[in-house]
Scaffold this motif. Sequence first.
Motif, PDB file in Angstrom:
ATOM      1  N   GLN A  17     -10.161  15.535 -22.857  1.00  0.00           N
ATOM      2  CA  GLN A  17      -9.386  16.619 -23.447  1.00  0.00           C
ATOM      3  C   GLN A  17      -8.156  16.119 -24.192  1.00  0.00           C
ATOM      4  O   GLN A  17      -7.814  16.623 -25.265  1.00  0.00           O
ATOM      5  CB  GLN A  17      -8.961  17.621 -22.362  1.00  0.00           C
ATOM      6  CG  GLN A  17      -8.402  18.922 -22.928  1.00  0.00           C
ATOM      7  CD  GLN A  17      -9.427  19.685 -23.758  1.00  0.00           C
ATOM      8  OE1 GLN A  17     -10.587  19.788 -23.378  1.00  0.00           O
ATOM      9  NE2 GLN A  17      -9.003  20.206 -24.910  1.00  0.00           N
ATOM     10  N   LYS A  71      -9.215  14.927 -27.627  1.00  0.00           N
ATOM     11  CA  LYS A  71      -9.604  16.053 -28.475  1.00  0.00           C
ATOM     12  C   LYS A  71      -8.371  16.844 -28.924  1.00  0.00           C
ATOM     13  O   LYS A  71      -8.278  17.266 -30.075  1.00  0.00           O
ATOM     14  CB  LYS A  71     -10.580  16.970 -27.735  1.00  0.00           C
ATOM     15  CG  LYS A  71     -11.951  16.349 -27.497  1.00  0.00           C
ATOM     16  CD  LYS A  71     -12.980  17.376 -27.071  1.00  0.00           C
ATOM     17  CE  LYS A  71     -12.681  17.919 -25.691  1.00  0.00           C
ATOM     18  NZ  LYS A  71     -13.746  18.854 -25.237  1.00  0.00           N
ATOM     19  N   ASP A  72      -7.414  17.001 -28.013  1.00  0.00           N
ATOM     20  CA  ASP A  72      -6.190  17.726 -28.373  1.00  0.00           C
ATOM     21  C   ASP A  72      -5.390  16.969 -29.428  1.00  0.00           C
ATOM     22  O   ASP A  72      -4.846  17.575 -30.354  1.00  0.00           O
ATOM     23  CB  ASP A  72      -5.323  17.940 -27.124  1.00  0.00           C
ATOM     24  CG  ASP A  72      -5.923  18.964 -26.174  1.00  0.00           C
ATOM     25  OD1 ASP A  72      -6.831  19.704 -26.591  1.00  0.00           O
ATOM     26  OD2 ASP A  72      -5.486  19.019 -25.006  1.00  0.00           O
ATOM     27  N   SER A  93      -7.314  17.488 -32.727  1.00  0.00           N
ATOM     28  CA  SER A  93      -7.387  18.892 -33.156  1.00  0.00           C
ATOM     29  C   SER A  93      -6.054  19.395 -33.696  1.00  0.00           C
ATOM     30  O   SER A  93      -6.009  20.141 -34.682  1.00  0.00           O
ATOM     31  CB  SER A  93      -7.845  19.776 -31.992  1.00  0.00           C
ATOM     32  OG  SER A  93      -9.145  19.421 -31.575  1.00  0.00           O
ATOM     33  N   VAL A  94      -4.959  18.978 -33.049  1.00  0.00           N
ATOM     34  CA  VAL A  94      -3.660  19.512 -33.439  1.00  0.00           C
ATOM     35  C   VAL A  94      -3.278  19.087 -34.850  1.00  0.00           C
ATOM     36  O   VAL A  94      -2.529  19.795 -35.537  1.00  0.00           O
ATOM     37  CB  VAL A  94      -2.583  19.077 -32.412  1.00  0.00           C
ATOM     38  CG1 VAL A  94      -2.157  17.640 -32.642  1.00  0.00           C
ATOM     39  CG2 VAL A  94      -1.373  20.008 -32.479  1.00  0.00           C
ATOM     40  N   GLY A 145      -5.610  18.637 -37.209  1.00  0.00           N
ATOM     41  CA  GLY A 145      -6.626  19.158 -38.116  1.00  0.00           C
ATOM     42  C   GLY A 145      -7.916  18.368 -38.202  1.00  0.00           C
ATOM     43  O   GLY A 145      -8.727  18.619 -39.099  1.00  0.00           O
ATOM     44  N   ARG A 186     -11.640  17.281 -36.571  1.00  0.00           N
ATOM     45  CA  ARG A 186     -12.640  17.822 -35.647  1.00  0.00           C
ATOM     46  C   ARG A 186     -13.169  16.715 -34.743  1.00  0.00           C
ATOM     47  O   ARG A 186     -13.695  15.719 -35.241  1.00  0.00           O
ATOM     48  CB  ARG A 186     -13.793  18.434 -36.449  1.00  0.00           C
ATOM     49  CG  ARG A 186     -14.915  19.017 -35.599  1.00  0.00           C
ATOM     50  CD  ARG A 186     -15.949  19.695 -36.495  1.00  0.00           C
ATOM     51  NE  ARG A 186     -16.576  18.745 -37.400  1.00  0.00           N
ATOM     52  CZ  ARG A 186     -17.670  18.043 -37.088  1.00  0.00           C
ATOM     53  NH1 ARG A 186     -18.240  18.170 -35.897  1.00  0.00           N
ATOM     54  NH2 ARG A 186     -18.202  17.221 -37.986  1.00  0.00           N
ATOM     55  N   PRO A 187     -13.032  16.864 -33.432  1.00  0.00           N
ATOM     56  CA  PRO A 187     -13.612  15.861 -32.526  1.00  0.00           C
ATOM     57  C   PRO A 187     -15.130  15.814 -32.668  1.00  0.00           C
ATOM     58  O   PRO A 187     -15.787  16.851 -32.826  1.00  0.00           O
ATOM     59  CB  PRO A 187     -13.197  16.366 -31.135  1.00  0.00           C
ATOM     60  CG  PRO A 187     -12.038  17.287 -31.377  1.00  0.00           C
ATOM     61  CD  PRO A 187     -12.303  17.910 -32.715  1.00  0.00           C
ATOM     62  N   ASP A 202     -14.251   9.432 -32.310  1.00  0.00           N
ATOM     63  CA  ASP A 202     -12.888   9.946 -32.122  1.00  0.00           C
ATOM     64  C   ASP A 202     -11.892   8.810 -31.904  1.00  0.00           C
ATOM     65  O   ASP A 202     -10.731   8.902 -32.330  1.00  0.00           O
ATOM     66  CB  ASP A 202     -12.848  10.909 -30.937  1.00  0.00           C
ATOM     67  CG  ASP A 202     -13.599  12.205 -31.221  1.00  0.00           C
ATOM     68  OD1 ASP A 202     -13.971  12.422 -32.390  1.00  0.00           O
ATOM     69  OD2 ASP A 202     -13.819  12.985 -30.282  1.00  0.00           O
TER      70      ASP A 202
END
Length: 822
Positions: free
Chosen positions: A244, A247-248, A251-252, A254, A256-257, A263
């Motif tokens: 997580q 991914k955070d 994502s924050v 912009g 995409r995971p 990643d």
Amino acid sequence: MNISYKWLKEYVDFDLTPQQTADALTSTGLEVDALEEVQAIKGGLKGLYVGKVLTCEQHPDSDHLHVTTVDLGKREPQQIVCGAPNVAAGQKVIVADLGCVLYDGDKEITIKKSKLRGVESFGMICAEDEIGIGTDHAGIIVLPEEAVVGTPAAEYYHLESDWVIEIDITANRSDALSHYGVARDLYAWLKQNGYQTSLHRPTCDAYKVDNETMPIDVEIENQVACKRYACLSITDCEVKESPQWLKDRLSVIGLRPINNIVDITNYIMMAYGQPMHCFDADMVKGHKIVVRTQPEGTKFVTLDGEEHTLGEHDLSICNAEEPMCIAGIFGGKGSGTYETTKNVVLESAYFHPTWIRKSARRHGLSTDASYRFERGIDPNGIIYALKQAAILCKELAGGKVSMQIKDVYPNPMEEAKVRLDFEYCDRLIGKAIGHETIKSIAESLEMKIVNEDAKGIDLIIPGYRVDVQRPCDVVEDILRIYGYNNVEIPSQLKSSLTVQGEEDKEYKIANLIGEQLVGCGFNEIMNNSLTKVAYYENAGLNHYAWENTVKVMNPLSADLGVMRQTLLFGGLESIVRNANRKNSNLKFFEFGNCYHFSPEKHDVENPAKAYTEENHLGLWVTGQRVTGSWAHPDEDSSFYELKAYVENVFRRVGLEEGAVVTEHSDNNVFSKGLAIKNRGGKLIAELGILSHKMQKQMDIDKEVYFAEINWTALMKAIRKNKLEYQEISKYPAVSRDLALLLDENVEFAQVVEVARQAERKLLKKVELFDVYQGKNLPAGKKSYAVNFILQDDTKTLNDKAIDAIMTKLINSIKNKLGAELR
């Protein structure tokens, strides 16, 4: 470039608020376009508090509802009707107070005073899924006894919002295309402004080679396009969803995971500015990577399924048999990382910016990786990034490092060396900021001082600062950290006297003409000097040939591939845009430069000789001249209206009628047109009716009248004009009319020319007021009714003088044009 505020704090110590951080970055030259809060939970748990259930009784009119009183730390407990089966007196719970907004996806639910089966309710006791901290809806959240009544839920759950700082990175600041790069500038600013701070990033101590079961060989064939290439293999990876926190992080800002391996490479790029690529090791045939160009016409399918044709100007990453990736831009189909992948090869490299930029433009591809490679990355950060990626692969995918790092660096790039004199720095800044301040800022920007004397310092510039190569670049860096606002505005203004030149006069005249045209109902437009290739290539234009077009060597697209030869097409695009929006009655004008290439003048020693740049004025008229007027019937625009505007422009700038010659234009953008030239044959203006072929090509259904004035030539023609004042003549003008029978191919302009040659002093004006062809005239003939205005500024003309002048005019027209009087 999106920067996470919380991520930034991992690399530099500071306690500035997000807004203060944005202001600090802007002052260093990293201009912040936007600052936006990103909540970990939508709504940020605003309006939610810890409460205690004081009483809980069965609802009098329901077998599943309970009527409770809840203490929220206010003066009076609140009555809340709750339907949860596990609610009971004495519990610590999360309560949504009146006015609180809860979210169900995109749907907003505002908590209001309500009645449930006749009992008033002043809030809501919440379950996990209702406030976004979990998915459980079996019952309400029951908190431990130590939870303090009245505590905001955001505080209880230690909920912290992140902030996205959107920075407008200029093309020269490739070093700031990462969180650590931005942190470096922020650190220098903090240090200069007296804050206690430190700059740090993770060490590579955890990196180690587990085995050497999968060695990968590397060969760089094109050492110009690829300066450095490093890789290592990771075996026994489990490709799965990222944790997580990762991914955070992505994502924050912009991104995409995708999966943990991909990643990780994106995380490293956004963290440290080093683009990376991961290959499925089983696709690296022969366990060898070759960096080379491809034979012209090689077909290659990228990860998005699109086929591209590669050539000798496209650098690619190949295995022993075939290309796997367009270097620095896009991976190939089948060579990426999928759920079935077990072994991967991580790539970290330095590619020449020009090669990457040209390939990306050629194939119409733009990626985060190519964006960085095009601007230049840090050649010395490649191994660090590779080790950090390997550490994360072991941690998040359970892999093993299965080879020593293969680092091919045939010609190491030298860091720039700059000599900075203190006096030069002070002079450029406009203020003596002190030697120690100069040295302190330089060191905080990781510039190494290798030598110092009384006059200045010798610096080695870090490799990631591709924009710092000269002393003035170093001064700019020092000034932006010192602060532009800290340089006081001087109390004295030093200036030198200047004389108004021709360009100033031309600019003034252009403004006057612009005002005149606006007064006539025109709107000014401005179009790009770069225009479409299709307007000129194979277009069959006799005045704007393809070979005379100035081509852009590295165009962004075919729509911006050449420099315009004429203002025509930009104006037509504006007409189409307006017509498509139901605005079809238009009058436009534009001042703009036009460009021309003369192949016959090409000179290797003086290449600019073949190119010319001239300023033009374009006029476009289309639609109705008068519409919707109670005092005047609707009237279409016409060529003669346009001609009047052009003549008024000439009259306003002081171009005399006798200084130009008007003739038919053979420009095939017109169905009918006129060319206006000076006495030496230089074209000053062309005007006419746009051809039907051109109208159809541009999808215009109404006639367009277009005029283009060579403003440069016009200004040259009036350059020697002197402004003179004279008294209005006290003596009357005399008007005489002639009906002339002429051959049908004789133009009125020829009549004017012959008349002015016959009488230069007293003939003031020649006007055509009627043309007749047809009945009662011989075949091939036409009749012109012409008015002549005669005037002597010193005396009144008598009949004898008038008759003598008219006789001279008639004889001249008869002899030179074969005219007869009717």
